[in-house]
Design an enzyme around this catalytic site. Structure first.
Site, short mmCIF file in Angstrom:
data_model
loop_
_atom_site.label_atom_id
_atom_site.label_comp_id
_atom_site.label_asym_id
_atom_site.label_seq_id
_atom_site.Cartn_x
_atom_site.Cartn_y
_atom_site.Cartn_z
N GLN A 85 -27.08 11.14 0.91
CA GLN A 85 -28.50 11.24 1.49
C GLN A 85 -29.51 12.33 1.23
O GLN A 85 -30.44 12.44 0.73
CB GLN A 85 -28.71 11.00 2.91
CG GLN A 85 -29.87 10.52 3.45
CD GLN A 85 -30.29 8.90 3.02
OE1 GLN A 85 -29.39 8.25 2.64
NE2 GLN A 85 -31.64 8.74 2.90
N PHE A 124 0.71 -1.28 -0.15
CA PHE A 124 0.11 0.08 -0.04
C PHE A 124 0.84 1.14 -0.08
O PHE A 124 0.53 2.15 0.91
CB PHE A 124 -0.86 0.10 1.02
CG PHE A 124 -1.84 -1.29 1.49
CD1 PHE A 124 -2.53 -1.77 0.23
CD2 PHE A 124 -1.86 -1.73 2.70
CE1 PHE A 124 -3.11 -2.96 0.31
CE2 PHE A 124 -2.62 -2.76 2.84
CZ PHE A 124 -3.29 -3.48 1.82
N GLU A 158 -9.07 2.60 15.25
CA GLU A 158 -8.89 1.82 16.44
C GLU A 158 -7.41 2.05 16.82
O GLU A 158 -7.26 2.06 18.11
CB GLU A 158 -9.01 0.44 15.81
CG GLU A 158 -10.42 -0.15 15.46
CD GLU A 158 -10.93 0.41 14.37
OE1 GLU A 158 -12.32 0.65 14.01
OE2 GLU A 158 -10.23 0.78 13.26
N GLU A 175 -2.68 5.95 7.44
CA GLU A 175 -1.79 6.68 8.49
C GLU A 175 -2.39 6.27 9.87
O GLU A 175 -2.58 6.94 10.99
CB GLU A 175 -2.09 7.97 8.47
CG GLU A 175 -1.34 8.79 7.06
CD GLU A 175 -0.09 8.54 7.24
OE1 GLU A 175 0.74 8.43 8.15
OE2 GLU A 175 0.62 8.75 6.10
#
Length: 384
Positions: A339, A158, A370, A366
């Site tokens: 929405q 990544f 959590e 980054e």
């Protein structure tokens, strides 16, 4: 507390806003659909010429030397126009900061001008591995000393901008017997070095124009002079720079969300249902009030973290708080923007669909949300 921007900070923000409106936003949809590399590289070159690729680098090396607050403002404004360009700018600035912080004079003189000037379109930050993402101290990539060289073996996942990065900052284990996180060193590896292999770009949900690649090292030989700082002391460098990077990604998320909400607000003012503009309905007004309040709170958290960093004060807790809050609330804002547009929000002709995809990754890279909670809790416990 003084919330006013300096004249220089205001100039940086205004310049970034104008560039985003004039150059980035008009091409963002095409970049999302086609990943047109010519447009992206042109944008990056222009940003370098404006001084945005070395915002915190010293002027002696071609940097702008405007500080973390201006950096946050710039990334926020660029993200309003194109998230893919903004993330490339943010990561390239991170690499420049690493080189300036721990590189020796020769390394700084050689690499920083190339990054700041745009000679290198971008720079890569090689830390994450397939089995060491949220736990980078568990990395397996190795660097073995062999005379006047190191031999790198392993892979990084990544990696932003790998395809067109001119140089990579790479972390690798140099002492397998050291305690976890203690035997890691930091190196500079130029693109094109034999044994450095860049895999095809990943197919992503969002930020599609920003290349994300696996970078492999297969008996990749680099000179011993590529080592930055002291051997076996590189991991603390990564931890420090990740904290600064979180200000950048939080700012990026805020910019995307502000663009989405601004578009939705204008749409509500123009679209009519039941014989009146949608914006007259209290339920939608409350939704606007809630989201804009969230985004203002995110802005203040980011400015606090950036200001502490600029003063040379501890800022890790504040950066994680800002990143956690800004990215989570930005995701909410982008989905609420969809929405508000109803069925049109789900159609790619309207930009909020792209913005919702672009913002999703911000709670992951980054450091996931959590992980931010872990960092925040750890810092709180230290204060006891």
């Amino acid at each position: 507390m003084n919330f006013s921007l300096t004249e220089e900070q205001q100039l940086i923000q205004d310049t970034a806003r104008q560039f985003a409106e004039n150059e980035l936003a008009p091409n963002a949809a095409e970049l999302d659909k086609t990943g047109n590399r010519e447009i992206l590289l042109r944008n990056l070159k222009q940003l370098a010429e404006l001084g945005f690729m070395g915002l915190n680098a010293d002027a002696d090396y071609g940097g702008s030397e405007v500080g973390p607050v201006a950096f946050s403002l710039a990334i926020r404004e660029l993200a309003k126009g194109c998230a893919s360009t903004a993330v490339t700018t943010s990561v390239t600035n991170m690499v420049a900061e690493v080189i300036q912080a721990v590189g020796n004079e020769s390394q700084k003189q050689h690499y920083l001008p190339k990054i700041c000037s745009g000679e290198y379109p971008a720079a890569g930050f090689c830390l994450t591995e397939a089995g060491a993402g949220s736990d980078p101290a568990g990395m397996k990539t190795t660097a073995v000393r062999d005379g006047d060289e190191y031999i790198l073996n392993g892979s990084k996942m990544f990696i932003t901008s790998a395809e067109y990065a001119g140089v990579f900052v790479v972390w690798a284990v140099t002492d397998k017997n050291a305690k976890k996180g203690k035997g890691i060193s930091c190196f500079l590896v130029e693109n094109g070095t034999p044994g450095l292999i860049i895999s095809p770009a990943e197919h992503k949900m969002g930020q599609k124009a920003s290349a994300t690649n696996e970078v492999r090292f297969e008996d990749c030989r680099i000179p011993a002079t590529a080592l930055m700082g002291n051997e076996n002391e590189g991991f603390k460098v990564a931890v420090t720079e990740l904290a600064g990077g979180r200000i950048g990604i939080g700012s990026l998320a805020l910019g995307i969300a502000e663009a989405a909400m601004d578009y939705a607000r204008q749409y509500l003012a123009e679209r009519e249902q039941f014989g009146q503009p949608l914006i007259n309905f209290q339920g939608l007004q409350w939704k606007l009030a809630e989201r804009y309040t969230d985004l203002e709170a995110a802005r203040l958290l980011l400015m606090q973290a950036a200001s502490l960093k600029e003063q040379g004060l501890p800022f890790a807790k504040q950066a994680s708080m800002a990143k956690l809050f800004a990215t989570e609330k930005a995701n909410e804002a982008c989905y609420d923007a969809i929405q508000m547009l109803g069925g049109y929000g789900y159609i790619s002709e309207y930009p909020v669909e792209r913005m919702a995809r672009d913002v999703r990754i911000t709670t992951i890279y980054e450091g996931t949300s959590e992980v931010q909670k872990i960092v925040i809790a750890r810092e709180l416990l230290k204060e006891l």
